[in-house]
Design an enzyme around this catalytic site. Sequence first.
Site, PDB file in Angstrom:
ATOM      1  N   GLN A   1       0.799  -1.232   0.000  1.00 51.24           N
ATOM      2  CA  GLN A   1       0.000   0.000   0.000  1.00 51.24           C
ATOM      3  C   GLN A   1       0.825   1.272   0.000  1.00 51.24           C
ATOM      4  O   GLN A   1       0.294   2.341  -0.278  1.00 51.24           O
ATOM      5  CB  GLN A   1      -0.973   0.021   1.191  1.00 51.24           C
ATOM      6  CG  GLN A   1      -2.126  -0.968   1.066  1.00 51.24           C
ATOM      7  CD  GLN A   1      -3.103  -0.632  -0.070  1.00 51.24           C
ATOM      8  OE1 GLN A   1      -3.050   0.440  -0.679  1.00 51.24           O
ATOM      9  NE2 GLN A   1      -4.005  -1.555  -0.358  1.00 51.24           N
TER      10      GLN A   1
ATOM     11  N   SER B   1       2.921  -4.290  -5.478  1.00 50.52           N
ATOM     12  CA  SER B   1       1.928  -4.712  -6.466  1.00 50.52           C
ATOM     13  C   SER B   1       1.588  -3.531  -7.373  1.00 50.52           C
ATOM     14  O   SER B   1       1.223  -2.458  -6.889  1.00 50.52           O
ATOM     15  CB  SER B   1       0.682  -5.187  -5.714  1.00 50.52           C
ATOM     16  OG  SER B   1      -0.280  -5.657  -6.611  1.00 50.52           O
ATOM     17  N   ALA B   2       1.687  -3.765  -8.696  1.00 51.30           N
ATOM     18  CA  ALA B   2       1.556  -2.656  -9.651  1.00 51.30           C
ATOM     19  C   ALA B   2       0.180  -1.991  -9.642  1.00 51.30           C
ATOM     20  O   ALA B   2       0.064  -0.783  -9.846  1.00 51.30           O
ATOM     21  CB  ALA B   2       1.855  -3.170 -11.061  1.00 51.30           C
TER      22      ALA B   2
ATOM     23  N   CYS C   1     -10.583  -7.605  -0.278  1.00 53.08           N
ATOM     24  CA  CYS C   1     -10.427  -9.065  -0.174  1.00 53.08           C
ATOM     25  C   CYS C   1     -11.426  -9.687   0.789  1.00 53.08           C
ATOM     26  O   CYS C   1     -11.656 -10.888   0.750  1.00 53.08           O
ATOM     27  CB  CYS C   1      -9.035  -9.415   0.327  1.00 53.08           C
ATOM     28  SG  CYS C   1      -7.782  -8.589  -0.592  1.00 53.08           S
TER      29      CYS C   1
HETATM   30  N1  PLP Z   1      -1.039  -6.685   0.947  1.00 52.09           N
HETATM   31  C1  PLP Z   1      -1.740  -5.576   1.120  1.00 52.09           C
HETATM   32  C2  PLP Z   1      -1.407  -4.657   2.252  1.00 52.09           C
HETATM   33  C3  PLP Z   1      -2.774  -5.262   0.246  1.00 52.09           C
HETATM   34  O1  PLP Z   1      -3.484  -4.137   0.424  1.00 52.09           O
HETATM   35  C4  PLP Z   1      -3.071  -6.148  -0.824  1.00 52.09           C
HETATM   36  C5  PLP Z   1      -4.191  -5.884  -1.738  1.00 52.09           C
HETATM   37  O2  PLP Z   1      -5.175  -5.293  -1.385  1.00 52.09           O
HETATM   38  C6  PLP Z   1      -2.297  -7.307  -0.954  1.00 52.09           C
HETATM   39  C7  PLP Z   1      -1.284  -7.533  -0.057  1.00 52.09           C
HETATM   40  C8  PLP Z   1      -2.550  -8.260  -2.094  1.00 52.09           C
HETATM   41  O3  PLP Z   1      -2.114  -7.687  -3.292  1.00 52.09           O
HETATM   42  P1  PLP Z   1      -2.398  -8.300  -4.717  1.00 52.09           P
HETATM   43  O4  PLP Z   1      -3.739  -7.800  -5.130  1.00 52.09           O
HETATM   44  O5  PLP Z   1      -1.313  -7.769  -5.597  1.00 52.09           O
HETATM   45  O6  PLP Z   1      -2.323  -9.776  -4.608  1.00 52.09           O
END
Ligand code: PLP
Length: 396
Positions: free
Chosen positions: A182, A202-203, A328
């Site tokens: 983030q 993460s892009a 999520c």
């Molecule tokens: N870690 C954090 C703090 C996140 O906010 C997110 C996605 O919301 C992730 C990991 C997972 O990322 P990705 O969507 O690239 O799998």
Amino acid sequence: MGSLVYLDNNATTAVDPQVLEAMLPYFKDQYGNASSLMHSLGRSASAAVENSRRQVTELINAPATDILLFTSGATEAINMVLKGVFEHYQSIGRHFITCKTEHKAVLDTFAYLEKKGAEVSYLEVDHLGRLDLEKLESTIRPDTVMMAFMSANNETGILHPIDDLADIAQKHDILFFCDATQSIGKQKIDLRQIPIDILCLSAHKFHGPKGAGALYVRKKNKRIQIGSLLHGGSQESGWRAGTLNVPAIVGMGKAAELAKAKLDTEIIRLAGLRDKLERMLLTLPQTYINGQGTNRLPHVSNVTIRHLRAASLIPKVPLLCLSTGSACVSGSRDPSHVLMAMGCNPEDAFSSLRLSLGRFNTEEEIEKAGNQICATVAALRTESPNWQLFEKGLIP
Ligand code: PLP
């Protein structure tokens, strides 16, 4: 119908048009496999991948000699690190330290590893989402292998002191893995200054494409052992098998370059917009900002509007894209584990909205969003039984 105001940038961001433009040739004429080095199309794909590696490495200011490998996103990188370290460091120990407010990708992977014999200490946070660093040090044991802490919380934007955490890890000679998903592209990070051992990003959180992420691994005297999650080819120097997603990797590189160039001005601009939105929302009675007064990302606000469920409010403002928390866990009936860990009561947690701003939000949009939320809350509260009970003094 007016136009949408998108305030869910912690869930994902819009791809920047310049990123899309950079990606398009790799869907069309430049379709080579980055591992096919025998011909020019393959070599040009490989060169594009290496250019992206440089762009991402520069965003986090890591030495080019360290390792940066491409993954499908942060979830994959997190799984790779936690499972890999658990597997490879068993002779040293099976104890890990993390925090109750981590992302589910970390918490659920640890829950899986606990079933395999890992021991995990989940540190508490205070009402402002802060870790107790003395408690952290006293939790470290001779068999502690790694600590895993996010840089910024996805629901509240609250920042962990990653420089202090890295120092503690170094002092006790344990690995420090930082889920920086983030904060990358939103906050300056300098891996030449902060000795984080392993970090993921993460892009799609910084105006790049979905399905592209990266894992950074510091080069130490003794190589950090992670191993592969995916077995197959020898791509990414054997760290991760599978044909590289060249268009997405090119997009991530461009997104990293843009984020770095815009960082200083965006931090100021977004903090101004976020503060304006918070000022508007705080005119509503019984409203507070979670984590206000502590270090937070400049573009995130988690606001509790008491006695009104956020899940009832959001459908009433259909032109605003808002969320109750992490994408999520949307659909979950449980209150946010992050707010609960901060001592919020379940009713207040259900009454919390996450507002996360991004590059394409304007001041006009923020005013529109603030006005719509305030007017809708006022109207809904007149019909809310809980609000009426509160007004009569029957509930706190
Ligand atoms: N870690 C954090 C703090 C996140 O906010 C997110 C996605 O919301 C992730 C990991 C997972 O990322 P990705 O969507 O690239 O799998």
